[in-house]
Design an enzyme around this catalytic site. Sequence first.
Site, PDB file in Angstrom:
ATOM      1  N   TYR A 182      29.551  50.023  83.659  1.00  0.00           N
ATOM      2  CA  TYR A 182      30.803  49.370  84.051  1.00  0.00           C
ATOM      3  C   TYR A 182      31.795  50.451  84.439  1.00  0.00           C
ATOM      4  O   TYR A 182      31.936  51.452  83.738  1.00  0.00           O
ATOM      5  CB  TYR A 182      31.356  48.542  82.886  1.00  0.00           C
ATOM      6  CG  TYR A 182      32.699  47.891  83.168  1.00  0.00           C
ATOM      7  CD1 TYR A 182      32.809  46.857  84.089  1.00  0.00           C
ATOM      8  CD2 TYR A 182      33.854  48.313  82.502  1.00  0.00           C
ATOM      9  CE1 TYR A 182      34.043  46.258  84.345  1.00  0.00           C
ATOM     10  CE2 TYR A 182      35.084  47.709  82.746  1.00  0.00           C
ATOM     11  CZ  TYR A 182      35.175  46.686  83.670  1.00  0.00           C
ATOM     12  OH  TYR A 182      36.390  46.096  83.921  1.00  0.00           O
ATOM     13  N   ASP A 235      31.981  59.052  85.390  1.00  0.00           N
ATOM     14  CA  ASP A 235      33.003  58.152  84.867  1.00  0.00           C
ATOM     15  C   ASP A 235      33.061  58.360  83.354  1.00  0.00           C
ATOM     16  O   ASP A 235      32.262  57.809  82.600  1.00  0.00           O
ATOM     17  CB  ASP A 235      32.668  56.697  85.221  1.00  0.00           C
ATOM     18  CG  ASP A 235      33.694  55.728  84.650  1.00  0.00           C
ATOM     19  OD1 ASP A 235      34.640  56.179  83.964  1.00  0.00           O
ATOM     20  OD2 ASP A 235      33.540  54.515  84.890  1.00  0.00           O
ATOM     21  N   LYS A 252      41.243  55.556  78.465  1.00  0.00           N
ATOM     22  CA  LYS A 252      41.070  55.364  77.024  1.00  0.00           C
ATOM     23  C   LYS A 252      41.651  56.509  76.166  1.00  0.00           C
ATOM     24  O   LYS A 252      42.862  56.541  75.969  1.00  0.00           O
ATOM     25  CB  LYS A 252      39.598  55.062  76.726  1.00  0.00           C
ATOM     26  CG  LYS A 252      39.180  53.759  77.448  1.00  0.00           C
ATOM     27  CD  LYS A 252      37.891  53.133  77.043  1.00  0.00           C
ATOM     28  CE  LYS A 252      37.741  51.749  77.651  1.00  0.00           C
ATOM     29  NZ  LYS A 252      36.765  51.579  78.697  1.00  0.00           N
TER      30      LYS A 252
END
Length: 428
Positions: free
Chosen positions: A142, A237, A265
Amino acid sequence: MSRNLDLFTRAQQTIPGGVNSPVRAFGSVGGTPRFIQRGQGARIWDSDDNSYLDYVGSWGPIIVGHAHPDVVRAVQEATARGLSFGAPTAAEVELAEELVRLVPSMDMVRLVSSGTEATMSAIRLARGFTGRDTLIKFEGCYHGHSDSLLVKAGSGMLTFGNPSSAGVPADLAQHTLVLDYNNPQQLRDAFARHGDQIACVIIEPVAGNMNLIRPTTEFLQTLRTLCTQHGSVLIFDEVMTGFRVGLGSAQGLFGITPDLSTFGKVIGGGMPLGAFGGRREIMQKIAPLGPVYQAGTLSGNPLSVAAGLAQLKLIQAPGFYEQLSATAQALCAGLTKAAQAHQVDFCAQAVGGMFGLYFRRAIPGNYAEVMSCDKDAFNRFFHAMLDAGHYLAPSAFEAGFVCAAHTEADIASTLAAAGEIFARSTRG
Ligand SMILES: *Cc1c(COP(=O)(O)O)cnc(C)c1O
């Protein structure tokens, strides 16, 4: 009377599904989502005043624990000076310098407000830099919800993808090739066929959005070699893995140098913050230096930057990652042992401060394997743990997270609860 239930009922009148991000709705596990009123250290409290040991940590950002005094103070101080200016600030420069120092593959970095924005911008940049359109991603990874990335595999191997969400034009999905994680041969075949059209490959260097999947060394090395040979941009990523699997992130752990990296994050300490960066010659293609447009009214927001800087300082304390890893390892080893004692088909693994729990016999290596986990067994375990005060990710296909505030006693209490639940499950 449950206030969680009241809130969920009310929320569904005005917020689609009652939540502002789908996984929060407990759709996969069923039941009522807990509406959180506060957190402190490794613990959160819901709106009925039940407390839980938190193994989600806002899906990764809360690596030093909730409401850490240093992070709270940094944000409070920044708040008093004004919330946003739409003009550059000194703290942004400081954060950029810190990120570039901690991530050797990045010569330059740009701050944005979410992981989605970081990956979306990195892909546009890779396309602008190479002058090519094709993008490779891996099934089960994702990368946020931008159009080019909401794509699932096409009908045949090495055929272009189909949208995985309504509203994504098929024309866009046709530029995305979706391959199997940990399959170097498929990668070689894809480059042999499409090599000179491939703008970039984007990968979660430890996958954390299909539960947790570790990459093999051969897979990552093949990826690096092929991208170099074909002039394609390799994007790591690291929105989840960045400063989560170690201070060097996944690229440091595996010794692979990507061309571009994306973060989110942990770098925001719980505030909205993302970043993308990499080689200077690529980054110089971004506006205002170059022709690739990218912008944001709240980019480099003073509160986000303050929280990020404070948290980045805390994670550089000596022994921080040794302790974090030891906590996650103890949790996984303890759960595995408890499951074995009661003949439950279960295994677990951790990488740094993230972990995967699998209701199957062997650790999975790709999406198809992870999908063969016993979802019903997980859902029963999830609810029993929740009732006992242990908050795991509400889906069999998400990774879990520990933070520096989890103590040995916390882990012992989680293991004791799990042991009883495994024992009950085999007694039937
Ligand atoms: C969470 C995540 C994103 C998206 O970040 P948001 O801040 O939710 O937009 C992108 N990539 C990975 C690997 C993630 O884990």
